[in-house]
Design an enzyme around this catalytic site. Structure first.
Site, PDB file in Angstrom:
ATOM      1  N   ASP A 243       0.814  -1.216   0.000  1.00 14.80           N
ATOM      2  CA  ASP A 243       0.000   0.000   0.000  1.00 14.80           C
ATOM      3  C   ASP A 243       0.846   1.264   0.000  1.00 14.80           C
ATOM      4  O   ASP A 243       0.658   2.153  -0.837  1.00 14.80           O
ATOM      5  CB  ASP A 243      -0.931   0.014   1.222  1.00 14.80           C
ATOM      6  CG  ASP A 243      -1.974  -1.091   1.171  1.00 14.80           C
ATOM      7  OD1 ASP A 243      -1.824  -2.006   0.348  1.00 14.80           O
ATOM      8  OD2 ASP A 243      -2.929  -1.039   1.956  1.00 14.80           O
TER       9      ASP A 243
ATOM     10  N   ARG B   3      -0.374   2.775  17.323  1.00 15.32           N
ATOM     11  CA  ARG B   3      -0.685   3.860  16.392  1.00 15.32           C
ATOM     12  C   ARG B   3      -0.390   5.256  16.938  1.00 15.32           C
ATOM     13  O   ARG B   3       0.151   6.098  16.227  1.00 15.32           O
ATOM     14  CB  ARG B   3      -2.137   3.753  15.918  1.00 15.32           C
ATOM     15  CG  ARG B   3      -2.407   2.500  15.098  1.00 15.32           C
ATOM     16  CD  ARG B   3      -1.496   2.426  13.875  1.00 15.32           C
ATOM     17  NE  ARG B   3      -1.661   1.205  13.117  1.00 15.32           N
ATOM     18  CZ  ARG B   3      -0.772   0.216  13.067  1.00 15.32           C
ATOM     19  NH1 ARG B   3       0.355   0.306  13.759  1.00 15.32           N
ATOM     20  NH2 ARG B   3      -0.987  -0.849  12.334  1.00 15.32           N
TER      21      ARG B   3
ATOM     22  N   SER C 284      -3.312 -10.247   5.938  1.00 14.96           N
ATOM     23  CA  SER C 284      -2.924  -8.912   6.364  1.00 14.96           C
ATOM     24  C   SER C 284      -2.384  -9.027   7.777  1.00 14.96           C
ATOM     25  O   SER C 284      -3.070  -9.535   8.668  1.00 14.96           O
ATOM     26  CB  SER C 284      -4.141  -7.975   6.337  1.00 14.96           C
ATOM     27  OG  SER C 284      -3.812  -6.725   6.905  1.00 14.96           O
TER      28      SER C 284
ATOM     29  N   ASP D 108      -7.597   2.179  12.170  1.00 18.34           N
ATOM     30  CA  ASP D 108      -6.332   2.904  12.166  1.00 18.34           C
ATOM     31  C   ASP D 108      -6.452   4.314  11.620  1.00 18.34           C
ATOM     32  O   ASP D 108      -5.749   5.221  12.059  1.00 18.34           O
ATOM     33  CB  ASP D 108      -5.270   2.120  11.390  1.00 18.34           C
ATOM     34  CG  ASP D 108      -4.686   0.976  12.203  1.00 18.34           C
ATOM     35  OD1 ASP D 108      -4.872   0.970  13.431  1.00 18.34           O
ATOM     36  OD2 ASP D 108      -4.040   0.095  11.622  1.00 18.34           O
TER      37      ASP D 108
END
Length: 405
Positions: free
Chosen positions: A18, A100, A181, A129
């Protein structure tokens, strides 16, 4: 701020498919802006960091900054959450959620340092996220514009991303075969997608990365001694270590015995249910050790309050509100309770379990004299009668009223 006004963007970059596609996409769609790649080392597989700077530059980044956040992540984010006892929906140890805010904070710091106009992340429009990143951006640097490609571009599949990079002769190690993932840091690794998308499918062996299958774990249990000070793990088997080092050591021991696996369906903040396999071997040992000391030290009402703090904290962290006053308030209360949570615990690791089998604390409220089933000289059983009469007084009055009717 229009796209024409954006001259420099700092991207939270992982080197994966990505974010590799995001770099050229930003340059093409934001007026040839400069893209600075930011990589956070929070304890992921070292192989993921190998050549990451070269990969970012090949994708079109002007610079790539790799920042080591491992010690800060565990000591300033994980350990404070551990003090509260937070478990999201009763099972999830918040591995991705806690990571995060520290990534986003360091990204903001770099953006301010290099004079960037905007921040960018690779989170999708379906997940949590995006909220965690952008809530942190807003709390720390509201003047910076946020770019979220997954909410803007028309690339909707892994195939489309691979084709996009191929057309631009940008190398990538990603392939269609990599069906899962994964998110990995020092605290945990999560696996989503593939066979896990149907909750009726049992996980395959390849859904688990760190831990040995409990069925194949050693037939002999192994004991580990964990020392706790003020609600924090400070030593393993008598060896004083930093928080990150304690975790590393416990990760290795826990993984060997298949400790820390969960397979859950959770409620995302955006309303979607998702299924994932999470592995948190060292963290599971730490949690069990802390709870064992709390059992000795905290009185009934204090323990109840700590559980309430943990419940609330789990939602605060999961929802990305790390830099909110609420998180700081909960943290202050938990730290106050943890002042006396000191002790030592022996845990037995065996076939996926980490069981506290011995525990002691200088602050223990446990009294063998009072608790014994044998004869004692400290407890008068007759006192219980008056206590029960007062404790049940409202029930007595209610019953007497009913009888009068």
């Amino acid at each position: 701020m229009s796209t024409q006004n954006i001259k420099k963007i700092v991207l939270a970059y992982s080197g994966g498919l990505d974010t590799s596609a995001i770099i050229p996409w930003l340059k093409e769609n934001y007026g040839g802006c400069e893209v600075v790649a930011f990589v956070a080392n929070i304890g992921q597989d070292p192989a993921d960091l190998e050549g990451v700077e070269k990969k970012a530059l090949q994708s079109g980044a002007s610079e790539c900054h790799v920042v080591d956040l491992r010690e800060e992540f565990i000591s300033e984010y994980v350990y404070p959450v551990l003090q509260t006892g937070a478990l999201y929906e009763g099972t999830y140890l918040l591995g991705t959620s806690m990571a995060r805010p520290i990534i986003a904070k360091a990204q903001v710091e770099l953006a301010l340092k290099v004079g960037a106009d905007a921040l960018c992340h690779g989170a999708t429009g379906k997940g949590n996220d995006q909220v965690r990143f952008e809530t942190t951006y807003t709390a720390l640097a509201p003047q910076l514009k946020v770019v979220a490609p997954w909410r803007e571009w028309n690339l909707r599949s892994r195939e489309a991303l691979l084709d996009y990079l191929k057309e631009r002769n940008i190398p990538t190690t990603a392939s269609l075969e990599k069906i899962y993932s994964r998110d990995e840091n020092a605290w945990h690794i999560s696996t989503e997608g593939g066979v896990l998308e149907s909750p009726w499918n049992a996980p395959n062996k390849d859904c688990w990365v760190w831990t040995v299958d409990p069925l194949e774990a050693p037939d002999q249990p192994e004991n580990v001694t964990v020392s706790v000070e003020k609600g924090q793990v400070v030593a393993v088997n008598g060896e004083k270590l930093s928080p990150f080092q304690c975790l590393e050591k416990l990760n290795a021991l826990g993984a060997k015995h298949g400790v820390g696996r969960i397979d859950i369906v959770e409620n995302r903040l955006v309303g979607i249910k998702s299924r994932g396999c999470y592995e948190t071997p060292g963290g599971t040992i730490m949690v069990n050790a802390l709870r064992a000391v709390e059992q000795l030290v905290l009185d009934r009402d204090s323990f109840k309050w700590r559980e309430q703090l943990g419940q609330e904290m789990s939602y605060v962290v999961y929802d990305g509100r790390w830099f909110a006053p609420l998180r700081q308030s909960i943290q202050a209360a938990a730290a106050s309770l943890a002042e006396l949570v000191n002790g030592e615990v022996v845990l037995q690791l065996y076939k996926g379990q980490a069981t506290a089998i011995q525990k002691k604390s200088a602050n223990s409220l446990y009294s063998e004299e009072f608790a014994t089933f044998g004869e004692d000289e400290v407890y008068d059983h007759r006192h219980a009668g008056g206590f029960i009469r007062l404790f049940s007084l409202s029930s007595r009055i209610r019953a007497l009223n009913e009888q009068k009717k």
